[in-house]
Design an enzyme around this catalytic site. Sequence first.
Site, PDB file in Angstrom:
ATOM      1  N   LYS A 102      -4.899  32.818  15.680  1.00 27.96           N
ATOM      2  CA  LYS A 102      -5.551  32.998  16.983  1.00 27.96           C
ATOM      3  C   LYS A 102      -5.698  34.485  17.247  1.00 27.96           C
ATOM      4  O   LYS A 102      -4.910  35.289  16.732  1.00 27.96           O
ATOM      5  CB  LYS A 102      -4.699  32.377  18.096  1.00 27.96           C
ATOM      6  CG  LYS A 102      -5.465  32.099  19.363  1.00 27.96           C
ATOM      7  CD  LYS A 102      -6.254  30.823  19.226  1.00 27.96           C
ATOM      8  CE  LYS A 102      -7.035  30.480  20.459  1.00 27.96           C
ATOM      9  NZ  LYS A 102      -7.548  29.106  20.366  1.00 27.96           N
TER      10      LYS A 102
HETATM   11  P1  NAD Z   1     -15.042  29.150  28.573  1.00 27.82           P
HETATM   12  O1  NAD Z   1     -14.847  30.595  28.691  1.00 27.82           O
HETATM   13  O2  NAD Z   1     -16.343  28.621  28.037  1.00 27.82           O
HETATM   14  O3  NAD Z   1     -14.807  28.432  29.995  1.00 27.82           O
HETATM   15  C1  NAD Z   1     -13.636  28.614  30.738  1.00 27.82           C
HETATM   16  C2  NAD Z   1     -13.826  27.968  32.095  1.00 27.82           C
HETATM   17  O4  NAD Z   1     -12.605  28.022  32.808  1.00 27.82           O
HETATM   18  C3  NAD Z   1     -14.872  28.656  32.967  1.00 27.82           C
HETATM   19  O5  NAD Z   1     -15.636  27.673  33.642  1.00 27.82           O
HETATM   20  C4  NAD Z   1     -14.022  29.437  33.960  1.00 27.82           C
HETATM   21  O6  NAD Z   1     -14.699  29.680  35.191  1.00 27.82           O
HETATM   22  C5  NAD Z   1     -12.871  28.461  34.122  1.00 27.82           C
HETATM   23  N1  NAD Z   1     -11.676  29.052  34.730  1.00 27.82           N
HETATM   24  C6  NAD Z   1     -11.071  30.228  34.447  1.00 27.82           C
HETATM   25  N2  NAD Z   1     -10.024  30.425  35.267  1.00 27.82           N
HETATM   26  C7  NAD Z   1      -9.956  29.334  36.072  1.00 27.82           C
HETATM   27  C8  NAD Z   1      -9.109  28.930  37.132  1.00 27.82           C
HETATM   28  N3  NAD Z   1      -8.111  29.711  37.528  1.00 27.82           N
HETATM   29  N4  NAD Z   1      -9.350  27.729  37.752  1.00 27.82           N
HETATM   30  C9  NAD Z   1     -10.371  26.948  37.351  1.00 27.82           C
HETATM   31  N5  NAD Z   1     -11.208  27.275  36.362  1.00 27.82           N
HETATM   32  C10 NAD Z   1     -11.004  28.455  35.738  1.00 27.82           C
HETATM   33  O7  NAD Z   1     -13.819  28.601  27.697  1.00 27.82           O
HETATM   34  P2  NAD Z   1     -13.742  27.287  26.803  1.00 27.82           P
HETATM   35  O8  NAD Z   1     -14.195  27.631  25.433  1.00 27.82           O
HETATM   36  O9  NAD Z   1     -14.375  26.147  27.548  1.00 27.82           O
HETATM   37  O10 NAD Z   1     -12.161  27.081  26.711  1.00 27.82           O
HETATM   38  C11 NAD Z   1     -11.437  26.443  27.760  1.00 27.82           C
HETATM   39  C12 NAD Z   1     -10.077  26.006  27.218  1.00 27.82           C
HETATM   40  O11 NAD Z   1     -10.273  25.117  26.118  1.00 27.82           O
HETATM   41  C13 NAD Z   1      -9.198  27.130  26.669  1.00 27.82           C
HETATM   42  O12 NAD Z   1      -7.856  26.803  26.917  1.00 27.82           O
HETATM   43  C14 NAD Z   1      -9.475  27.100  25.185  1.00 27.82           C
HETATM   44  O13 NAD Z   1      -8.426  27.658  24.434  1.00 27.82           O
HETATM   45  C15 NAD Z   1      -9.590  25.604  24.970  1.00 27.82           C
HETATM   46  N6  NAD Z   1     -10.332  25.208  23.765  1.00 27.82           N
HETATM   47  C16 NAD Z   1     -11.596  25.643  23.531  1.00 27.82           C
HETATM   48  C17 NAD Z   1     -12.268  25.224  22.386  1.00 27.82           C
HETATM   49  C18 NAD Z   1     -13.697  25.611  22.125  1.00 27.82           C
HETATM   50  O14 NAD Z   1     -14.266  25.089  21.147  1.00 27.82           O
HETATM   51  N7  NAD Z   1     -14.337  26.445  22.925  1.00 27.82           N
HETATM   52  C19 NAD Z   1     -11.618  24.391  21.456  1.00 27.82           C
HETATM   53  C20 NAD Z   1     -10.320  23.941  21.730  1.00 27.82           C
HETATM   54  C21 NAD Z   1      -9.680  24.363  22.884  1.00 27.82           C
END
Ligand code: NAD
Length: 409
Positions: A102
């Site tokens: 990571k």
């Molecule tokens: P992203 O940046 O696309 O979206 C993040 C979202 O979270 C945004 O809508 C943001 O406004 C919101 N957010 C941030 N702080 C917040 C808060 N305090 N309250 C409510 N909403 C809040 O990120 P993502 O890629 O969707 O990732 C989200 C989660 O999923 C992370 O934990 C990431 O590690 C996990 N994840 C992502 C992937 C992937 O393929 N992108 C895969 C597995 C896990």
Amino acid sequence: MTPTQATARFFNSAADLLNLPDRERKQLLTPYREIKVECSFARDDGSLATFVGYRVQHDNSRGPMKGGIRYHPQVDIDEVNALAALMTWKTAVVNLPYGGAKGGIACDPRQLSIGELQRLTRMFTQRLHDVIGMYTDIPAPDMGTNAQTMAWIMDEYSKFHGHNPGVVTGKPVELGGSLGRDAATGRGVLFAAECLFADLGKKVSDFTYAIQGFGNVGSWAARLFHEAGGKIVAVADVSGGIANTKGLDIPNLMLHVAKTKSVAGFPGSEPILADELLYQSCDVLIPAALGDVLNGQNAGKVKAKYILEGANHPTDPDADAVFAANGVTVVPDIFANAGGVTVSYFEWVQNVQEFRWEEEKVNAELRRVMQKAYADLSEVRKKYGCDLRTAAFTLAVDRVSMATRLRGI
Ligand code: NAD
């Protein structure tokens, strides 16, 4: 409890069930390599900015290390360490030939212009190019990064190593990305839910949902659960939350977010505080934003009976204990959100083969992988009489420790 301590506790519960000797525990908990770099670049106004970036490579006994890159102000070495270890366990749960890694930069991407983000990303890549690669460590998008970020990394990396699309996944389709990768994590959450509900004789359309986060994972989950007949009653992003007990109109919400960059102010919804999202009346809660949002202090306020962990590490072990006592079923991150890394693997396979798969094939293969992992999890759960998280860790730790032993390390 720090994220690394929490992850180690989950690991140790599994290691206890497997009677893993101390020597092997130590080996599996210790990361292969931790890297800290300074990334300096010129701001648009000519001043010099410096941000700290990290890459932690946790384990490569089952294959090249794999894991996202996060741009967020709270990125620190402890969190990156925990997330790298979770990637090792996640790739093992879904049985991909990968290890875990990571990375991230402690920055607020919303405060940087597109040019600044590109210069920062290129500098980070310059600092890391010697230790990443398609057969060593393959980054992907995470919070605050996206397909464009991966395109810049691939381009910068190729200046040093020649044409090399397989060095990152989650790329734009035009540059060797996979069809279906953008939706994959949300789709994987849907497939995980279908497996769980089928066990209970239920369907996705039998439940109401609240989703924290409306980025890649949250918005795709909202769209796909809505298409499957689920009623989404609340969503929140960083700027606020909205609710409607009759169900939110998700296609129109997507248009609203595309226009305004936030879910807040969506016509036909009630405003709620972003922090209150977790405690909304609903059947299923999907945390899909930050880590560490559910702990021993607030877990008792959750009304949902099912939690599908779209985010990485949203729940700490104290919260798990409260959920177990309250009869709440938690589908853990290392299974529930594994759709992203699974389709990243398909993307990498397509890059290696230099051959493009149709989107139908990507989605069908993803469903197959998630169903097989759920069947494997269910067996472990029955064997040890444990919850799904302990089953997932036990399955993963068993697979990684076996690979380590076979290698004779
Ligand atoms: P992203 O940046 O696309 O979206 C993040 C979202 O979270 C945004 O809508 C943001 O406004 C919101 N957010 C941030 N702080 C917040 C808060 N305090 N309250 C409510 N909403 C809040 O990120 P993502 O890629 O969707 O990732 C989200 C989660 O999923 C992370 O934990 C990431 O590690 C996990 N994840 C992502 C992937 C992937 O393929 N992108 C895969 C597995 C896990």
